[in-house]
Every structure is written in structure tokens, then in C-alpha cells.
Design a protein around this motif. Structure first.
Motif, short mmCIF file in Angstrom:
data_model
loop_
_atom_site.label_atom_id
_atom_site.label_comp_id
_atom_site.label_asym_id
_atom_site.label_seq_id
_atom_site.Cartn_x
_atom_site.Cartn_y
_atom_site.Cartn_z
N GLN A 72 0.82 -1.22 0.00
CA GLN A 72 0.00 0.00 0.00
C GLN A 72 0.85 1.26 0.00
O GLN A 72 0.54 2.22 -0.70
CB GLN A 72 -0.95 0.00 1.20
N HIS A 73 1.90 1.29 0.79
CA HIS A 73 2.75 2.48 0.84
C HIS A 73 4.18 2.10 0.48
O HIS A 73 4.71 1.14 1.01
CB HIS A 73 2.72 3.13 2.22
N SER A 74 4.78 2.89 -0.43
CA SER A 74 6.10 2.47 -0.92
C SER A 74 7.03 3.63 -1.26
O SER A 74 8.08 3.41 -1.86
CB SER A 74 5.91 1.61 -2.17
N LEU A 75 6.66 4.89 -0.90
CA LEU A 75 7.45 6.03 -1.35
C LEU A 75 7.61 5.94 -2.87
O LEU A 75 6.63 5.78 -3.57
CB LEU A 75 8.78 6.10 -0.60
N ASP A 76 8.86 6.02 -3.38
CA ASP A 76 8.99 5.89 -4.84
C ASP A 76 9.71 4.60 -5.24
O ASP A 76 10.29 4.51 -6.32
CB ASP A 76 9.68 7.12 -5.44
N THR A 77 9.67 3.59 -4.34
CA THR A 77 10.22 2.30 -4.73
C THR A 77 9.32 1.67 -5.80
O THR A 77 8.18 2.08 -6.01
CB THR A 77 10.33 1.35 -3.52
N VAL A 78 9.84 0.66 -6.47
CA VAL A 78 9.12 0.02 -7.57
C VAL A 78 8.24 -1.10 -7.01
O VAL A 78 8.71 -1.96 -6.27
CB VAL A 78 10.10 -0.55 -8.61
N THR A 79 6.98 -1.05 -7.38
CA THR A 79 6.03 -2.10 -7.00
C THR A 79 5.35 -2.62 -8.25
O THR A 79 5.36 -1.96 -9.30
CB THR A 79 4.96 -1.56 -6.03
N THR A 80 4.74 -3.77 -8.13
CA THR A 80 4.01 -4.30 -9.29
C THR A 80 2.86 -3.37 -9.69
O THR A 80 2.55 -3.23 -10.87
CB THR A 80 3.46 -5.70 -8.99
N ALA A 81 2.24 -2.73 -8.69
CA ALA A 81 1.15 -1.81 -8.99
C ALA A 81 1.65 -0.63 -9.82
O ALA A 81 0.99 -0.20 -10.79
CB ALA A 81 0.51 -1.30 -7.70
N LYS A 82 2.82 -0.08 -9.46
CA LYS A 82 3.38 1.04 -10.22
C LYS A 82 3.76 0.60 -11.63
O LYS A 82 3.49 1.31 -12.60
CB LYS A 82 4.59 1.62 -9.50
N VAL A 83 4.38 -0.56 -11.74
CA VAL A 83 4.77 -1.08 -13.06
C VAL A 83 3.55 -1.24 -13.95
O VAL A 83 3.54 -0.82 -15.12
CB VAL A 83 5.52 -2.42 -12.91
N ASN A 84 2.50 -1.83 -13.40
CA ASN A 84 1.29 -2.06 -14.21
C ASN A 84 0.65 -0.74 -14.65
O ASN A 84 0.19 -0.61 -15.79
CB ASN A 84 0.28 -2.89 -13.42
N PHE A 85 0.63 0.23 -13.74
CA PHE A 85 0.05 1.52 -14.11
C PHE A 85 0.86 2.20 -15.22
O PHE A 85 0.31 2.66 -16.22
CB PHE A 85 -0.05 2.46 -12.91
N LEU A 86 2.18 2.28 -15.03
CA LEU A 86 3.00 2.98 -16.01
C LEU A 86 2.99 2.30 -17.37
O LEU A 86 2.98 2.96 -18.42
CB LEU A 86 4.43 3.13 -15.49
#
Length: 444
Positions: A72-86
């Protein structure tokens, strides 16, 4: 309905005064209060809910993500959620439009994106001045507030107006091309206008009264910026995300801004804000602009779900279909109330009906609320009724909402005092009227 938390909530609250009820549930373009009363939504969270409330795709994606303990919280580390969105954003939005932007995640509200964009422009150009426009609205943190035009939001104690000049927006001076004024001031070393770091503008000014910049004017402003190496920032926080018909509000003009600010509906109803930066303009050093909540993974999940609408080649035509319904209805209303001088303006599914008086608009809004429609005002005096239905609103629901609005306008017009035509030579004015006229004229 009585506000049960009025005794503990700050006086700064606004929308709870405009919509005095306790809301409980919502789906699509309908909300229900705690008593079960239904409201059609022409407000859409001030543009944060372009795809409606509790979007089914976003809701299911969020439930799945949370149930599997997704980050849920990750600062600006890479998560699968961020990868999928981008990946979704690049594939569905940037690549089809031939736009090569880098993405910066900022704090989760629109003003955070504006602050970052202005900060980057000043850093990149090594200049400090910024051009904004009359009736602009860019947020309430101090840098953004300096760019916002409405004096209601300003206080000299804030100290937030340094290094900003407001120039007239397109149409502000009638038929005068205000871009020529900008060009003239830049070319004249005695104009008093420093060479700015950036120009920031909304292609359609939402809070400012639904003022629509022409494609020709936008092209001229972009050309002036290019000539003088000024960064052009488009604030698409409210009028992007499909609100004007295309995903970005500037697409029809053919311009390619240096920086684009996005927020509100980009998060699928959850807080998220981002800045799109042309590659050669990205001069940030690692960690130079930061924030604790610049990695909202739940918003990434919801955003990736609602972006799937843009995989549908008919989605823009569906928005246009609804836009034409609104335009035709507004034209009819303006004709019916021609004596009151109503004006309509807008694009896509952001439209304004200028009823000329904030008091009259307020009566219409209250009538709408009483009869199950949420709508707000815009403009310097809140004299513009702002129609902001969801892009996905069902056509019958859209028509029903317009009918409620039409009835509210008729009711407010019926309450409007009738003008008294005097024939003083015939002695038609009553003594009571003349007494009141004299009192008003003498300020009593």
C-alpha cells in the motif's frame, strides 16, 4: 438534514454547505444519502470522478489487490502496482498520441503537481518569473496560489504573489488577440515584464468560469514560448483525463507542452498526482523533489483499471454523443431565457451556463439539490453553472439531470424580481416605490 459534525469541523468547510446532507453510498453517476434520497451527479468530485463512483473495474481490482496483501505504501520504490500503471499509461495514452514524456509522481493532490512543475521550470531555465492568466485556478499551496487569479483566495499576509504576472486569457478582452500583448511585452525591454521561466495555463478554465481557449490562441502562445525558450506548462488537472473529449485537453490544438500536470481523475477516484516532463526538460537530481505519499499504490491499481476505457476505440465518440446532448439542451435554455442574457460555453463534457448573477446561480443550485441533482457554480462570482457529468453517465440519466436543472432554472427565474418600467410623466410610480428608490439612491 442537520450536519452532525458541524460542531467539530473547521469553518473552512465548503461543499458540505453547498450540499447539506450526509452521503452514504454511490454508484456510477448516482449518490444516496443516509435517508436513501438519490442524487444525480453533475459535480463528479470537482472533476475527480470522470469515470463515475465505485467504478466496477477499479473496485474489483482494488479488492483483489488488498486481499492478496499488495503493497500500500512504498514512497517511490518500484512495486508491481506502479509497473502495471505505467505500462498501461504508456501503452494506452502516451504511445497512441506520439508523446514522449517522463512521469514524475508528486504528492497526491493537484497543487503538488503544479508546485513541482513551477519548481522544475525555474531550475531548468535559471529564471524565476512565471506567467499565469486572468481567471486562472492552479491550487492553494503558496506557489500555486500565486498563480490563481480569484482574489477571494488571496490575503496579503500569505506573501504568495512574488514573481508572477497575470496576463489576459483568450477572450478576456473581447476580440482582441491577447497573445499579441504577451509577444509585445516580451519584445519590449521597457515593458517591465522579465523573461519568464514558464507559462502555465488551463486550456479550459474550470473554476474560472468555463473559459475556452481557441486552438489558434494556444498555438500562438506555444510559438511564443518556443521562440523565447520559455517552458509551457499545461494544467490538465481538471480538464484532462478525457474531460474535453480527448484524453488531454490540448490534443486538438496540436501543441506539445514541455510539462503537463495531471491529477483528480487520473487516480480512478483515489488521490494521485503526476507531472509529465519532456525528456530534455527533466533536469531533476535524484531526490531533489520528494514527498512521503508520492507512491499511492491503491491509486495505481484503480488508475490502471479505469484507463482501460481508452482501449475502446469508440470511447471518445461516446463522450461526444453525450456532449452533443448537453450542447443542444444548453442552446435551448439560452433561447428560452434570452431576455436574461444567458451564455453557454465549453467542450466535451465540461460546460458552463453563465446566468450572469451569482445570486441567481445559487438559487438554481439549491433548487437542484432539493430535487436530486448535484451541481456547483464557477467564475469570479460563482455566476456560471458548471455541468460536469461523468464521461460514462448513462444517457437517460444525463437527460434526467438536465430536466432537473431546467426546472430549477425556471423556478429561480420565476422568483426573480420583475423590472419596473416607470412612466413618470403619467404619474404611474407609487409613493412607496419612489420612497424606496430614493432611499436606495441616497444609500440609506
Amino acid at each position: 438534514m442537520t450536519n452532525p459534525i458541524e460542531h467539530i469541523e473547521s469553518n473552512v468547510r465548503g461543499y458540505s454547505r453547498l450540499f447539506p446532507t450526509v452521503f452514504d453510498t454511490a454508484i456510477g453517476s448516482q449518490l444516496f444519502d443516509a435517508n436513501g434520497k438519490r442524487f444525480i451527479d453533475f459535480f463528479c468530485g470537482a472533476g475527480a470522478l470522470n469515470y463515475g463512483h465505485n467504478h466496477p473495474g477499479a473496485k474489483q481490482a482494488l479488492l483483489d489487490y488488498i486481499s492478496r496483501n499488495g503493497i500500500q505504501h512504498s514512497l517511490d520504490t518500484v512495486t508491481t502496482a506502479k509497473v502495471n500503471f505505467l505500462k498501461s499509461f504508456e501503452r494506452l495514452i502516451l504511445q497512441p498520441r506520439n508523446l514522449d514524456y517522463l512521469v514524475q509522481f508528486t504528492g497526491p493532490t493537484g497543487t503538488n503537481a503544479v508546485e513541482a512543475a513551477i519548481k522544475l521550470a525555474r531550475k531548468q531555465t535559471q529564471r524565476s518569473h512565471v506567467i499565469a492568466f486572468t481567471n486562472a485556478y492552479h491550487g492553494h499551496s503558496l506557489g500555486s496560489l500565486a498563480l490563481t487569479g480569484n482574489r477571494y483566495f488571496h490575503s496579503e499576509f500569505y506573501g504568495a504573489r512574488n514573481n508572477v504576472t497575470h496576463l489576459p486569457f483568450d477572450g478576456y478582452m473581447g476580440d482582441t488577440d491577447t497573445s499579441e500583448l504577451f509577444a509585445k511585452m516580451l519584445s519590449d525591454g521597457s515593458s517591465g515584464l522579465p523573461l519568464p521561466a514558464a507559462v502555465i495555463l488551463e486550456t479550459v478554465q474550470g473554476e474560472g468560469g468555463i473559459n475556452v481557449a481557441s486552438e489558434a490562441w494556444l498555438k500562438r502562445i506555444a510559438g511564443i514560448c518556443h521562440k523565447h525558450q520559455i517552458m509551457l506548462i499545461i494544467d490538465d488537472i481538471q480538464v484532462g483525463n478525457g474531460r474535453t473529449g480527448a484524453f488531454f485537453s490540448f490534443e486538438a490544438s496540436g501543441i506539445k507542452p514541455d510539462v503537463v500536470c495531471l491529477s483528480k481523475s487520473i487516480g480512478g477516484g483515489l488521490p494521485m498526482s503526476l507531472v509529465l516532463i519532456r525528456r530534455d526538460r527533466d533536469t531533476w537530481r535524484p531526490g531533489e523533489h520528494t514527498g512521503t505519499f508520492r507512491g499511492n499504490n491503491l491509486a495505481f491499481v484503480a488508475a490502471a483499471a479505469v484507463l482501460q476505457h481508452w482501449a475502446d476505440p469508440t470511447f471518445e465518440s461516446q463522450i461526444q454523443e453525450r456532449s452533443e446532448i448537453v450542447q443542444a439542451w444548453l442552446a435551448k435554455v439560452c433561447d428560452q431565457h434570452a431576455s436574461l442574457g444567458f451564455q453557454r460555453r465549453g467542450r466535451g463534457l465540461i460546460w458552463g451556463l453563465d446566468v450572469q448573477q451569482g445570486e441567481f446561480a445559487g438559487k438554481v443550485i439549491r433548487h437542484c439539490f432539493a430535487n436530486g441533482l448535484l451541481i456547483e457554480g464557477a467564475g469570479a462570482d460563482d455566476q456560471v453553472l458548471k455541468l460536469l457529468p461523468a464521461l460514462t453517465i448513462e444517457v437517460p440519466l444525463l437527460i434526467e439531470g438536465l430536466q432537473i436543472l431546467g426546472s430549477a432554472i425556471d423556478a429561480a427565474a420565476a422568483e426573480r424580481p420583475q423590472a419596473v418600467v416607470l412612466d413618470l410623466s403619467a404619474g404611474q410610480a407609487s409613493p412607496a416605490f419612489m420612497a424606496s428608490f430614493s432611499a436606495g439612491a441616497t444609500g440609506q
